[in-house]
Design a protein around this motif. Structure first.
Motif, PDB file in Angstrom:
ATOM      1  N   THR A   1       8.637   7.401 -12.016  1.00 21.11           N
ATOM      2  CA  THR A   1       7.259   6.983 -11.757  1.00 21.11           C
ATOM      3  C   THR A   1       7.005   5.582 -12.292  1.00 21.11           C
ATOM      4  OG1 THR A   1       6.533   9.283 -11.875  1.00 21.11           O
ATOM      5  CG2 THR A   1       4.839   7.600 -12.098  1.00 21.11           C
ATOM      6  N   ILE A   2       7.425   5.323 -13.527  1.00 20.11           N
ATOM      7  CA  ILE A   2       7.220   3.990 -14.106  1.00 20.11           C
ATOM      8  C   ILE A   2       7.971   2.934 -13.290  1.00 20.11           C
ATOM      9  CG2 ILE A   2       7.724   2.532 -16.109  1.00 20.11           C
ATOM     10  CD1 ILE A   2       7.092   4.937 -17.879  1.00 20.11           C
ATOM     11  N   ALA A   3       9.196   3.245 -12.883  1.00 22.01           N
ATOM     12  CA  ALA A   3       9.976   2.298 -12.075  1.00 22.01           C
ATOM     13  C   ALA A   3       9.250   1.979 -10.772  1.00 22.01           C
ATOM     14  CB  ALA A   3      11.359   2.877 -11.787  1.00 22.01           C
ATOM     15  N   MET A   4       8.594   2.980 -10.188  1.00 16.70           N
ATOM     16  CA  MET A   4       7.914   2.804  -8.900  1.00 16.70           C
ATOM     17  C   MET A   4       6.699   1.875  -9.029  1.00 16.70           C
ATOM     18  SD  MET A   4       6.220   5.761  -6.486  1.00 16.70           S
ATOM     19  CE  MET A   4       4.842   6.110  -7.587  1.00 16.70           C
ATOM     20  N   ILE A   5       5.936   1.993 -10.123  1.00 18.23           N
ATOM     21  CA  ILE A   5       4.674   1.257 -10.215  1.00 18.23           C
ATOM     22  C   ILE A   5       4.753   0.016 -11.102  1.00 18.23           C
ATOM     23  CG2 ILE A   5       3.342   3.360  -9.798  1.00 18.23           C
ATOM     24  CD1 ILE A   5       2.651   3.437 -12.775  1.00 18.23           C
ATOM     25  N   LYS A   6       5.865  -0.184 -11.799  1.00 19.09           N
ATOM     26  CA  LYS A   6       5.938  -1.258 -12.795  1.00 19.09           C
ATOM     27  C   LYS A   6       5.617  -2.640 -12.222  1.00 19.09           C
ATOM     28  CE  LYS A   6       8.844  -3.025 -16.541  1.00 19.09           C
ATOM     29  NZ  LYS A   6      10.151  -2.961 -17.216  1.00 19.09           N
ATOM     30  N   PRO A   7       6.189  -3.055 -11.084  1.00 18.63           N
ATOM     31  CA  PRO A   7       5.878  -4.401 -10.571  1.00 18.63           C
ATOM     32  C   PRO A   7       4.383  -4.575 -10.276  1.00 18.63           C
ATOM     33  CG  PRO A   7       7.822  -3.503  -9.484  1.00 18.63           C
ATOM     34  CD  PRO A   7       7.218  -2.395 -10.267  1.00 18.63           C
ATOM     35  N   GLU A   8       3.750  -3.549  -9.702  1.00 19.84           N
ATOM     36  CA  GLU A   8       2.323  -3.648  -9.383  1.00 19.84           C
ATOM     37  C   GLU A   8       1.465  -3.702 -10.644  1.00 19.84           C
ATOM     38  OE1 GLU A   8       0.849  -1.259  -5.827  1.00 19.84           O
ATOM     39  OE2 GLU A   8       2.784  -0.305  -6.192  1.00 19.84           O
ATOM     40  N   VAL A   9       1.841  -2.924 -11.659  1.00 19.24           N
ATOM     41  CA  VAL A   9       1.089  -2.928 -12.915  1.00 19.24           C
ATOM     42  C   VAL A   9       1.206  -4.289 -13.588  1.00 19.24           C
ATOM     43  CG1 VAL A   9       0.998  -1.958 -15.246  1.00 19.24           C
ATOM     44  CG2 VAL A   9       1.201  -0.430 -13.273  1.00 19.24           C
ATOM     45  N   GLU A  10       2.404  -4.873 -13.601  1.00 20.88           N
ATOM     46  CA  GLU A  10       2.593  -6.194 -14.219  1.00 20.88           C
ATOM     47  C   GLU A  10       1.753  -7.252 -13.514  1.00 20.88           C
ATOM     48  OE1 GLU A  10       6.831  -6.594 -14.001  1.00 20.88           O
ATOM     49  OE2 GLU A  10       7.171  -5.593 -15.934  1.00 20.88           O
ATOM     50  N   GLU A  11       1.695  -7.164 -12.189  1.00 19.89           N
ATOM     51  CA  GLU A  11       0.876  -8.105 -11.422  1.00 19.89           C
ATOM     52  C   GLU A  11      -0.607  -7.906 -11.723  1.00 19.89           C
ATOM     53  OE1 GLU A  11      -0.473  -8.914  -6.803  1.00 19.89           O
ATOM     54  OE2 GLU A  11       1.369  -7.788  -7.169  1.00 19.89           O
ATOM     55  N   ALA A  12      -1.013  -6.641 -11.847  1.00 18.17           N
ATOM     56  CA  ALA A  12      -2.422  -6.339 -12.110  1.00 18.17           C
ATOM     57  C   ALA A  12      -2.841  -6.785 -13.507  1.00 18.17           C
ATOM     58  CB  ALA A  12      -2.665  -4.837 -11.938  1.00 18.17           C
ATOM     59  N   ILE A  13      -1.920  -6.684 -14.486  1.00 13.86           N
ATOM     60  CA  ILE A  13      -2.220  -7.181 -15.839  1.00 13.86           C
ATOM     61  C   ILE A  13      -2.433  -8.691 -15.800  1.00 13.86           C
ATOM     62  CG2 ILE A  13      -1.173  -7.636 -18.098  1.00 13.86           C
ATOM     63  CD1 ILE A  13      -2.235  -4.872 -18.070  1.00 13.86           C
ATOM     64  N   LYS A  14      -1.616  -9.405 -15.026  1.00 15.29           N
ATOM     65  CA  LYS A  14      -1.788 -10.865 -14.891  1.00 15.29           C
ATOM     66  C   LYS A  14      -3.148 -11.192 -14.299  1.00 15.29           C
ATOM     67  CE  LYS A  14       3.116 -12.044 -14.400  1.00 15.29           C
ATOM     68  NZ  LYS A  14       4.176 -12.499 -13.455  1.00 15.29           N
ATOM     69  N   ASN A  15      -3.604 -10.363 -13.357  1.00 15.66           N
ATOM     70  CA  ASN A  15      -4.913 -10.581 -12.744  1.00 15.66           C
ATOM     71  C   ASN A  15      -6.025 -10.443 -13.784  1.00 15.66           C
ATOM     72  OD1 ASN A  15      -6.625 -10.856 -10.239  1.00 15.66           O
ATOM     73  ND2 ASN A  15      -7.323  -8.836 -10.906  1.00 15.66           N
ATOM     74  N   ILE A  16      -5.912  -9.425 -14.665  1.00 12.38           N
ATOM     75  CA  ILE A  16      -6.908  -9.273 -15.735  1.00 12.38           C
ATOM     76  C   ILE A  16      -6.869 -10.491 -16.654  1.00 12.38           C
ATOM     77  CG2 ILE A  16      -7.647  -7.883 -17.702  1.00 12.38           C
ATOM     78  CD1 ILE A  16      -6.386  -5.452 -16.438  1.00 12.38           C
ATOM     79  N   GLU A  17      -5.662 -10.938 -16.996  1.00 12.72           N
ATOM     80  CA  GLU A  17      -5.505 -12.095 -17.892  1.00 12.72           C
ATOM     81  C   GLU A  17      -6.202 -13.329 -17.322  1.00 12.72           C
ATOM     82  OE1 GLU A  17      -1.177 -10.988 -19.947  1.00 12.72           O
ATOM     83  OE2 GLU A  17      -1.242 -12.232 -18.139  1.00 12.72           O
TER      84      GLU A  17
END
Length: 908
Positions: A68-84
């Motif tokens: 599950t983490i492998a599946m969503i990790k790229p999207e989560v990293e991108e979304a964290i950058k958006n918050i930043e």
């Protein structure tokens, strides 16, 4: 080449007045995530964030953490950058740190049932950067100790080891408070908070054997997985079962930039409602705390202040606080921060008009700036639900159909239960005053632990404050009493959702868990002592207080009229006495769908004659006993026909096996032998002769009537004579005689011949007649398959779904409790088929029986009379199957009426 799965979004971003999703994606984003996206589009100040979808939760439950983490990790990293980018800070950066919150979010509101982590991203270096950046050392260390406490409990399992223990972190804090001679968290110094952080981390190491995680990304993945796990936690599972929410829905995970209510006197946090969740009154209300974070309000750690001046004045009146003290120590947000209040008031008005329903909002004030963290349709009592729907309708905000669809049918039940007698209340001894968190009247015996709520038939659960782990006990108890917490605490919100009486924030109570006692002043009350709660006033009363039946409100009557306007399917009741029939008629029942005649035989003056009939060795002997029962049955039927004047009454002939009527205790057998002037052995022999290996499938129903036709003759005579007697008095009776347990066409014919022959005999004797119907209870699978044949003679079918469910599944209703809970836990069954009609199997037989019966007789009247007749999902199925009516217990008639209307609206 990209696959469909690769293109599918697992993470939806929101913030800065834009979002990937909206409120229409509730099933995918959960209620919280969908509303955060919607508020972003509306321009409401929402901290930037993202939502991991409910489908990812389902994937996690199927494939586990690593995949599950492998599946969503790229999207989560991108979304964290958006918050930043939006918030102007960096996750994990020690000089300009971004902290985040991780919250659950199912498609339906489940307050407190799943987990939350705040201030995620802190470690020993980041906390120093946060202190320097904000120039507020105390705030930074307070946030750090909060984070370790929440993360430790939610992710690392740092929970109390037994009910007598307190939270390990709370224990450390209480020890420090005692040492420093302080009472509130806000009195901790910076050094105190630093000491707590290190003591908390030591406690984690001792309990888990591992250091507290310091890498922010490790912290984030731990929190995400913990939220997914909480979907299948004990309290969430119990809550789902209470409300029949499917396990495969899953929860979304909402990750948001932290905003801080604990940055001093110009910061705070709160919860507010656009209308009163207890009464439905159109009054903006809520609670807040200065220098606090959101969980402080709902956890009841400190009793909060009121949002509005009006609410504050009402609170002061209840708390016996004078105006000068109130303004000085308990100011409303409207008085303390008038500009913030004005802005918040504008948002609540905008959101209610947008969603066209009462809203429950959470907010944070960070150094004078207002942020909205959540909005959702607010939990409300049954009375509030009805009033809000009518008020929104009258204000033309919603249509009549929308007003009906926004109601939860089962919550109408709350309006039909007793309330305290006003005279008894005047004589009552009020021992303390709390906040009227959830209306109602509750009388019961004190218990102090949620897992002991079933210790007494009527219990009052008394806690310092409740937590989500107390859910099952709260559901069992008649009422809930807490010493801490306000109108928006966990206890209050959950109690209102359950329709449970609750008094919260009763600060005069001194609760001793170890001693299982409650002290109010000089008086001590122990476990098992009786107290009463008035959830409408907040009064806590010594002893029992008498209750009276409720008077249904004008809004309730309006809703019922509206429901009848949009429903073509009738609602009848199951009633065995004139009293029950009248209650049901007052609730709008349009006839009786089931009168169980056997219940009439168990009264003291009748059971002897019934036993005489059973013990008789000859037809003549049985008829002699039945002649004694005839006037009693006739009188019963006259009372029921009179109560339901002009409405149809379905009467089921004798159904249970005869062994249920004979005594099985030796002493009672001796009494019967003496009374009947026969030997004890003769009684014993008859009892033994009537014994069956499987009575449910034995000598009962129409099998009794066909082997002892004199029983059917007596009951038919009683019914027809009662109807004729009422006709002479100018009262119309509409009897429908129902033959139980028919499995063959010949069985029906044999009983019909007896019924119609006996009726004709009575008509000839009286030189008068009435219209009546003869039908059957469809409760054997074989009967539904030959329904076309039975319909040649039957005037109506009534599906007895209790027995039909038993026989279709092969489950004994009396014994299924041994395995049904396990089946539900393992997902072998999604719901108890005796509570919610099994539409796939049992429902298919109902459909077949209805279709085949009407193929023979197009005008065949068809209904159901099992317990499912008052269950909303089952009622909807009955409407879609084109049944003429459903029948249910008297107090479920309003629920069925509303459900029938909703079914028709949805279908159209």
């Amino acid at each position: 080449m990209e696959t469909a799965q690769d293109l599918k979004m697992n993470v939806y971003k929101f913030g800065n007045k834009t979002a990937d999703g909206n409120s229409k994606l509730r099933n995918l984003l959960g209620g919280k995530g969908a509303n955060l996206a919607e508020m972003s589009w509306l321009g409401i100040p929402v901290p930037a964030g993202f939502t991991i979808t409910t489908e990812v939760c389902t994937q996690y439950n199927q494939y586990g953490q690593e995949e599950t983490i492998a599946m969503i990790k790229p999207e989560v990293e991108e979304a964290i950058k958006n918050i930043e980018e939006i918030m102007g800070s960096t996750f994990g950066d020690k000089d300009n740190p971004l902290l985040i919150s991780v919250r659950s979010g199912a498609r339906v509101s489940m307050p407190g049932m799943m987990d939350t982590v705040l201030n995620l991203g802190l470690n020993d270096e980041v906390v120093l950067g946060l202190a320097a950046k904000t120039n507020n050392e105390r705030f930074a260390w307070d946030s750090y100790r909060r984070f370790i406490q929440m993360y430790g409990g939610v992710v690392l399992g740092m929970k109390p080891e037994s009910k007598d223990d307190i939270d390990p972190f709370e224990e450390i804090m209480e020890h420090l408070k005692d040492k420093r001679h302080i009472e509130l968290d806000t009195e901790f110094t910076v050094q105190d908070l630093q000491d707590l952080v290190y003591d908390f981390k030591d406690a984690v190491k001792k309990r888990t054997g591992h250091d507290f995680p310091t890498d922010p990304w490790d912290q984030l993945w731990g929190a995400v997985i913990a939220v997914f796990n909480s979907w299948n936690g004990d309290r969430a599972v119990y809550y789902r079962k209470m409300h029949n929410y499917p396990a495969d829905w899953g929860t979304a995970v909402n990750v948001q930039a932290m905003v801080y209510g604990n940055m001093g006197e110009n910061s705070g946090t709160g919860v507010c409602f656009t209308r009163d969740a207890g009464t439905g009154e159109n009054v903006f209300n809520g609670e807040y705390l200065i220098d606090a974070q959101g969980e402080d309000v709902v956890a009841g750690v400190r009793t909060p202040l009121q949002i509005t001046k009006l609410g504050s004045e009402r609170w002061a009146e209840l708390a016996k606080v004078d105006e000068e003290e109130r303004v000085a120590n308990y100011p409303s947000l409207e008085e303390k921060m008038p500009e913030i209040f004005k802005e918040l008031d504008g948002y609540q008005d905008k959101l209610e008009k947008h969603y066209r329903d009462m809203q429950d909002m959470e907010f944070t004030i960070q150094e004078g700036k207002l942020w909205i963290l959540q909005t959702r349709n607010g939990k409300r009592t049954g009375a509030a639900m009805v009033k809000i729907a009518i008020d929104l309708l009258k204000s033309k905000m919603i249509s009549e159909k929308e007003a009906l669809l926004m109601l939860e049918p089962n919550k109408l039940d709350e309006l039909l239960h007793p309330v305290f007698d006003t005279g008894a209340l005047k004589r009552a001894h009020v021992i303390a005053q709390g906040l009227p968190a959830s209306p109602g009247a509750a009388t019961g015996q004190l218990v102090f632990f949620a897992d002991e709520a079933n210790k007494y038939k009527n219990s009052i659960l008394c806690r310092i404050e409740t937590s989500p782990e107390d859910l099952e006990g709260m559901n069992i108890a008649k009422g809930i009493l807490t010493a801490r917490g306000g109108m928006t605490s966990h206890a209050a919100v959950v109690a209102r959702g359950m329709g449970k009486c609750c008094v919260s924030g009763a600060g005069a109570l001194k609760i001793n868990y170890k001693g299982r006692s409650l002290r109010v002043g000089d008086k001590v009350y122990h476990e098992g002592d009786w107290i009463s709660l008035n959830g409408s006033t907040g009064n806590i009363i010594e002893g029992k207080v008498a209750t009276v039946e409720p008077e249904l409100s004008g809004e309730f009557a309006e809703i019922m009229e509206l429901a009848d306007k949009y429903s073509k399917m009738k609602v009848r009741t199951n009633a065995d006495s004139p009293k029950d029939a009248l209650v049901a008629k007052n609730f709008g029942a349009q006839g009786i769908g089931l009168t169980r005649t056997e219940h009439m035989f168990f009264e003291v003056d009748r059971i002897r004659a019934m036993r005489e009939m059973i013990l008789a060795e000859t037809v003549k002997g049985r008829k002699h006993a039945l002649e004694e029962l005839l006037p009693m049955q006739r009188k019963d039927f006259e009372g029921i026909f009179e109560a339901m004047a002009g409405l149809p009454v379905t009467i089921r002939l004798l159904d249970p096996p005869l062994h249920e009527f004979v005594p099985h205790q030796l002493a009672t057998q001796k009494d019967l032998a003496e009374d009947m002037h026969i030997s004890l052995q003769a009684v014993k022999n008859k009892v033994a002769d009537l014994s069956e290996f499987n009575p449910m499938l034995g000598h009962r129903g129409c099998r009794l009537g066909n082997t002892y036709p004199e029983i059917t003759e007596m009951q038919t005579r009683a019914i027809i004579e009662a109807a004729l007697n009422l006709k002479e008095r100018g009262i119309e009776a509409k009897p429908e005689i129902m033959i139980p347990l028919v499995g063959t066409y010949a069985e029906f014919l044999e009983q019909e011949k007896i019924i119609r022959g006996t009726a004709q005999d009575v008509f000839d004797e009286r030189n008068d007649s009435i219209e009546f119907m003869v039908g059957t209870m469809m409760e054997i699978p074989r009967a539904t398959l030959i329904a076309d044949k039975i319909a040649e003679r039957a005037d109506f079918f009534s599906f007895g779904t209790n027995d039909l469910t038993q026989m279709t599944y092969g489950y004994s209703r009396d014994d299924a409790g041994k395995f049904l809970p396990i089946y539900l836990d393992k997902g072998i069954l999604t719901s108890d088929p005796f509570e919610i009609l099994d539409q796939e199997g049992v429902g298919q037989l109902v459909e077949i029986g209805t279709e085949r019966g009407r193929k023979t007789k197009p005008n065949l009247k068809v209904g159901i009379c099992g317990e499912h007749g008052g269950e909303p999902n089952s009622v909807e199925f009955c409407y879609n199957t084109d049944l003429d009516y459903v029948s249910c217990s008297p107090f479920r008639v309003p629920i069925a009426r509303l459900s029938a209307a909703q079914a028709q609206i949805k279908a159209s």
